[in-house]
Enzyme design. Structure first.
Site, PDB file in Angstrom:
ATOM      1  CB  CYS A 187       5.622   3.827   4.838  1.00 34.23           C
ATOM      2  SG  CYS A 187       6.202   4.467   3.253  1.00 34.23           S
TER       3      CYS A 187
ATOM      4  CG  HIS B  37       8.832   0.161   4.713  1.00 36.96           C
ATOM      5  ND1 HIS B  37       7.557  -0.338   4.821  1.00 36.96           N
ATOM      6  CD2 HIS B  37       8.792   1.083   3.726  1.00 36.96           C
ATOM      7  CE1 HIS B  37       6.780   0.251   3.931  1.00 36.96           C
ATOM      8  NE2 HIS B  37       7.507   1.118   3.240  1.00 36.96           N
TER       9      HIS B  37
ATOM     10  CD  GLU C 296       8.070  -2.575   7.630  1.00 41.79           C
ATOM     11  OE1 GLU C 296       8.519  -1.655   8.341  1.00 41.79           O
ATOM     12  OE2 GLU C 296       7.336  -2.377   6.639  1.00 41.79           O
TER      13      GLU C 296
HETATM   14  N1  GLN Z   1       1.584   5.568  -0.595  1.00 37.66           N
HETATM   15  C1  GLN Z   1       2.630   6.240   0.124  1.00 37.66           C
HETATM   16  C2  GLN Z   1       3.716   6.750  -0.801  1.00 37.66           C
HETATM   17  O1  GLN Z   1       3.868   6.266  -1.899  1.00 37.66           O
HETATM   18  C3  GLN Z   1       3.192   5.356   1.211  1.00 37.66           C
HETATM   19  C4  GLN Z   1       3.861   4.127   0.714  1.00 37.66           C
HETATM   20  C5  GLN Z   1       4.082   3.066   1.763  1.00 37.66           C
HETATM   21  O2  GLN Z   1       3.406   3.047   2.785  1.00 37.66           O
HETATM   22  N2  GLN Z   1       4.998   2.140   1.508  1.00 37.66           N
HETATM   23  O3  GLN Z   1       4.456   7.616  -0.446  1.00 37.66           O
END
Ligand code: GLN
Length: 536
Positions: free
Chosen positions: A384, A510, A512
């Site tokens: 992410c 994600h 995970e």
């Molecule tokens: N802050 C970033 C976004 O909102 C990544 C979010 C995250 O790592 N879950 O796109």
């Protein structure tokens, strides 16, 4: 349609006793006996969901397929049971009040005074039974967050009292998880805190059926007898829960203590079918007897609190066990990395993971770490924000797009290689408004991710507002960074990889969240295998 039975899990004496792990372990044993089971968490806080909570407050925010932002215990439920949870599996006081107040505004209460009892408790009972009423489950386990005696838990305990009464004793039981502390000076285990917490529970009209006692030392029969006598339970219903080496030992320990059998007897369910724990034991055996070790740096800004990255560290355990690899995580604070010390901090690692996150704090350290992983050819997984930073690092240092950034960090960047999605631009509320839940992604053949997943269509969970900015697609792909996964409907970039690097993958989603004991995640497996190869 099944006649669903309910098990409520309450906590006494102190928080952090591991109600979630006990609930998940019991559910695992019942599931392995052939019952269909799900687990639900009721959280007494007023936030509608933990999505707006800082990870320092409450650990990781877990995300379900249907896009619920939930308590991290739901991650344990999925990892243990290997079945997905949903919006209905996590309920907060905020959500309960929100729906009652919405109904009040609609006029649904027809002029009545709206009160905690019966309106709030009715809504709690409705939410508890939502899962049961699907007809899918033999048993629903409901974990009540917080500790008995907390003011904010009272409506939940009252709802449990009412439901127990309404459903009848063969259909609903209460497990009270409590602490039996050891006083070193006296050399004794003490039962008084448990007596008091059970008394508090009973003052609310709830009698525990089973006591699960967390303890650092074995509980003698004498202590069990004493607990039984003071707490209105039978001696065989006092279950010892010793501190475990790993959370994955707990199902086996609870089986040895007979927790599942006691529960089934009370619910008048068959105990003939013994749980088959072969696969679980095999996982545990491999986890505890690894043949290799890899050193992986987890770079994030919340590393002081390991719970902030719970699903990632558990995914390493699952993938590690299936490969007989011990993954030794080095928790590295992104704010403390700079060009001068990066070699010292990361030089000995076999792999580098840059973690998710929000906001500006610590991102320059993440970018420095990514540059190091790229140049030194150390296996890299960016998740992410970690993927977004990999794109920024590449744009700045390889493509020389000076000042390249995410518009999250710098609204006026000349090169917003990561930018807000169009549909996000008019959103002003923070809660529940990100791109959430499971989305499809198509993978390009002949890439690292395709090799890992062995499929060209995957579905993974998201939680972010910003995206790879598609106006940079051609520039970025012209020189070695490749887009290897995209959303088939929207064309959004989900995965980037580097050519000329042993293993460098960034994912917008994600992975995970989907790793479980019995289904270790293919991307984590591929990553640690690359780390092992790097280790040589
Ligand atoms: N802050 C970033 C976004 O909102 C990544 C979010 C995250 O790592 N879950 O796109």
């Amino acid at each position: 349609m099944k006649n669903t039975k309910y098990v409520f899990v309450t906590g006494g004496v102190t928080s952090s006793l591991g109600k979630g792990i006990i609930a998940a372990s019991l559910a695992k044993l019942l599931q392995e006996r052939g019952y269909s089971v799900t687990i639900q968490k009721l959280d007494p806080y007023i936030n509608v969901d933990p999505g707006t909570l800082n990870p320092y407050e409450h650990g990781e925010c877990y995300v379900t397929n249907d896009g619920a932002e939930t308590d991290l215990d739901l991650g344990h439920y999925e990892r243990f049971l290997n079945i997905p949870t949903s919006q209905a599996n996590n309920v907060t006081t905020g959500r309960i009040y929100q729906s009652v107040i919405d109904r009040e505004r609609r006029g649904d209460f027809l002029g009545k005074t709206v009160q905690v009892i019966p309106h709030i408790t009715d809504e709690i009972k409705r939410r508890i039974q939502l899962l049961g009423n699907t007809g899918e489950y033999d048993i629903v386990i409901t974990e009540i967050g917080g500790t008995v005696g907390d003011i904010e838990s009272l409506p939940y305990i009252e709802a449990v009292r009412q439901l127990n009464w309404e459903l009848g004793h063969d259909n609903a039981i209460v497990i009270h998880l409590t602490l039996v502390p050891y006083l070193a000076a006296a050399g004794e285990l003490k039962t008084k805190p448990t007596q008091h917490s059970v008394k508090t529970l009973m003052q609310s009209g709830v009698n525990p059926d089973i006591l699960v006692c967390r303890t650092e030392h074995p509980i003698s029969d004498d202590i069990k007898r004493k607990l039984a006598l003071f707490c209105n339970v039978k001696q065989e219903d006092v279950i010892e829960s010793l501190d475990a080496e790993t959370i994955y030992d707990v199902p086996i320990m609870m089986f040895n203590e007979g927790l599942d059998e006691v529960v089934l007897r009370k619910l008048d369910l068959c105990i003939e079918e013994k749980p088959s724990l072969n696969k679980w034991n095999e996982f545990l055996h491999k986890h505890k007897n690894p043949k290799h070790t890899v050193e992986i740096g987890l770079i994030g800004k919340y590393v002081e609190l390991h719970d902030a990255y719970k699903s990632i560290s558990e995914a390493f355990i699952h993938a590690g066990s299936s490969n007989e690899i011990n993954v030794n995580i080095h928790w590295i604070h992104s704010e403390k990395i700079n060009a001068k010390n990066v070699e010292k901090k990361l030089g000995k690692l076999n792999g580098i993971l840059v973690a998710p996150g929000f906001g500006e704090r610590g991102i320059e350290g993440k970018i420095t770490a990514i540059q190091y992983a790229r140049e030194q050819k150390i296996p890299f997984l960016g998740i992410c924000l970690g993927m977004q930073m990999a794109v920024i690092e590449y744009a700045r240092n390889v493509l020389h797009l000076e000042g390249a950034n995410s518009s999250e960090m710098d609204e006026n960047t000349p090169h917003p290689v990561i930018d807000l999605m169009e549909e996000q631009k008019n959103i002003s509320n923070m809660g529940g408004t990100m791109r959430l839940g499971a989305w499809d992604c198509t993978l390009t053949k002949g890439t690292k991710v395709y090799d890992a997943y062995k499929s060209d269509l995957i579905s993974e969970r998201h939680r972010h507002r910003y995206e790879f900015n598609n106006t940079y697609t051609d520039v970025i792909q012209a020189s070695g960074m490749k887009i290897t996964g995209t959303n088939p409907k929207t064309g959004l970039v989900e995965i980037i990889e580097l050519d000329n690097h042993p293993w460098f993958v960034g994912v917008q989603y994600h992975p995970e969240y989907k790793s479980t004991v019995l289904n270790p995640h293919p991307l984590f497996i591929a990553f640690i295998q690359a780390c092992l190869a790097h280790h040589g």
